[in-house]
Every structure is written in structure tokens, then in C-alpha cells.
Design an enzyme around this catalytic site. Structure first.
Site, mmCIF file in Angstrom:
data_model
loop_
_atom_site.group_PDB
_atom_site.id
_atom_site.type_symbol
_atom_site.label_atom_id
_atom_site.label_comp_id
_atom_site.label_asym_id
_atom_site.label_seq_id
_atom_site.Cartn_x
_atom_site.Cartn_y
_atom_site.Cartn_z
ATOM 1 C CE LYS A 87 -4.327 1.127 2.328
ATOM 2 N NZ LYS A 87 -4.984 1.092 3.638
HETATM 3 C C1 E4P Z 1 -8.251 1.488 3.980
HETATM 4 O O1 E4P Z 1 -7.575 1.114 3.066
HETATM 5 C C2 E4P Z 1 -8.203 2.859 4.513
HETATM 6 O O2 E4P Z 1 -6.954 3.104 5.089
HETATM 7 C C3 E4P Z 1 -9.324 3.014 5.500
HETATM 8 O O3 E4P Z 1 -10.507 2.524 4.917
HETATM 9 C C4 E4P Z 1 -9.498 4.430 6.008
HETATM 10 O O4 E4P Z 1 -10.679 4.474 6.760
HETATM 11 P P1 E4P Z 1 -11.024 5.653 7.779
HETATM 12 O O5 E4P Z 1 -11.309 6.875 6.992
HETATM 13 O O6 E4P Z 1 -12.248 5.155 8.508
HETATM 14 O O7 E4P Z 1 -9.836 5.799 8.683
#
Ligand code: E4P
Length: 217
Positions: A87
Site C-alpha cells: 500500500k
Molecule cells: C483502507 O484502506 C483505509 O486506510 C481506511 O478505509 C481508512 O478508513 P477511515 O477513513 O475510517 O480511517
């Protein structure tokens, strides 16, 4: 639409996996911190533990923000398991690294996507996934679901292989709308996955059936 769970909590991952509907996992540094993971080795071991539970892609986020650092960290993460997806944040060095990873056959998830331009850049670099953060867009008085809609159109226009991974999902309607529009993947907390099971008329109906079944035994 594939279902990923958005957590680093092993119990939650097991619970979703046991439902038989889980296709993968996304994590981020905040989610790792939330479950108390500390130290480089502990982080790597935790990703391995997640991969042992789920037969599907597991996103592991790099901390480096420079090209060489992202490559070093990403290659180390990718070597842990064939299901690891590196990622990478939506920054210039991240896009460059995604291009290199795609040439090396390393899967990537470009994170922190908030508009279509960013998603196009990531797709052109060869990202496996782009992660538009729909909940956080909603928080900024914009419509996160509109972005998913826009990306589906754009990616179809040009036949991009990059999958749209709707992230920052806050409730079941987000997930249903993503499915309606045609997102490839939705990643969400366990509460949202379990929320999909619920309807009060199901509970009322089941209670009545069970009560009436007693008359037939
Ligand atoms: C996933 O890949 C993201 O990092 C995550 O969904 C972010 O979510 P949030 O906005 O609830 O922190």
C-alpha cells in the site's frame, strides 16, 4: 463486488473469514497502532499472521515517503507472502514506486485517493488497486459515492485493469451504493459487514416461525 475487511484485529479478521464471504484485508498504520503492534519485526509477523487466516489480498502500508525507501520497504513486505499488496500513498514518489513495482510483478494499492485525477495517475502507473476514501470525502462536505461513480466511468472508458477499492466506508448504505455503481472491492469494518445481515422483520419473522414450529413437533 469483493469484500475486504478494514482492520488489523486478528479476532475480527477470523470472525469475518468464518462467515465465508471474505476476499481480503486492508490495514493502515492507524489500524496497526490500534491493536498495539509495535516494532518492525512485530509488524512483519502481524502481516504474516493475517495472511495465515485469509486466502486473499492483504494490503500492508509502507511508511517511507521517498522513492528508494518505498521500494525497499515494499519489496520486504511483498516477500512475506504472495498475497501481500504493497500500500503506497498518493504522492509523486509513490506513483514512481507503483510503476516500478508493477514492472516487478508486485501488487500495489494506491491509498489516500480523494479525486479522479489522483486515481488516473495511479492507474496509469499500473496500480493493482486505488483506494478512494469515501467516508473522509463525505466528512469534507463532498460526496464520496460520486467519486466512485466517476472512477467506474473513467476506468471503463480506457479499460484500466486497476481495481476500484472503495475505502473509508462508514455504514451499510455506502457498501450497497458501491455495489450498485460497480466498485470492484469494498473494504469496511466488521460492524458494516455484520450490519448487512440485519433487518428487524427478519428477527420478527424468525421468532414467529420458531414459535409456530413448536406446534408441529
Ligand atoms: C483502507 O484502506 C483505509 O486506510 C481506511 O478505509 C481508512 O478508513 P477511515 O477513513 O475510517 O480511517
Amino acid at each position: 463486488m469483493k469484500f475486504f475487511i478494514d482492520t488489523a484485529d486478528l479476532d475480527e479478521i477470523r470472525e469475518a473469514n468464518d462467515l465465508g464471504i471474505l476476499d481480503g484485508v486492508t490495514t493502515n498504520p492507524s489500524l496497526m497502532a490500534k491493536v498495539g503492534i509495535k516494532g518492525e519485526n512485530a509488524i512483519l509477523e502481524h502481516y504474516k499472521a493475517i495472511c495465515d487466516i485469509v486466502d486473499g489480498d492483504v494490503s500492508a502500508e509502507v511508511i517511507a515517503t521517498d522513492y528508494e525507501g518505498i521500494l525497499k520497504e515494499g519489496r520486504e513486505l511483498a516477500a512475506l507472502n504472495e498475497n501481500i499488496v504493497v500500500k503506497v500513498p498518493m504522492i509523486a514518489d509513490g506513483v514512481k514506486a507503483i510503476k516500478t513495482f508493477s514492472m516487478e510483478g508486485i501488487k500495489t494499492n494506491c491509498t489516500l485517493i480523494f479525486n479522479a485525477g489522483q486515481a488516473i495517475m495511479a492507474a496509469k502507473a499500473g496500480a493493482t488497486y486505488v483506494s478512494p476514501f469515501i467516508g473522509r470525502i463525505d466528512d469534507s462536505s463532498w460526496d464520496g459515492i460520486d467519486l466512485i461513480d466517476q472512477l467506474v466511468t473513467i476506468f471503463e472508458n480506457y479499460g484500466y485493469d486497476t481495481q476500484i477499492l472503495a475505502a473509508s466506508i462508514r455504514h451499510t448504505m455506502h457498501l450497497v451504493q458501491c455495489a450498485e455503481i460497480g466498485a470492484d472491492v469494498a473494504t469496511c469494518p466488521l460492524s458494516v459487514i455484520k450490519g448487512l445481515l440485519k433487518h428487524p422483520l427478519t428477527d420478527i419473522g424468525l421468532a414467529k416461525f420458531l414459535e409456530d414450529a413448536k406446534k408441529t413437533r
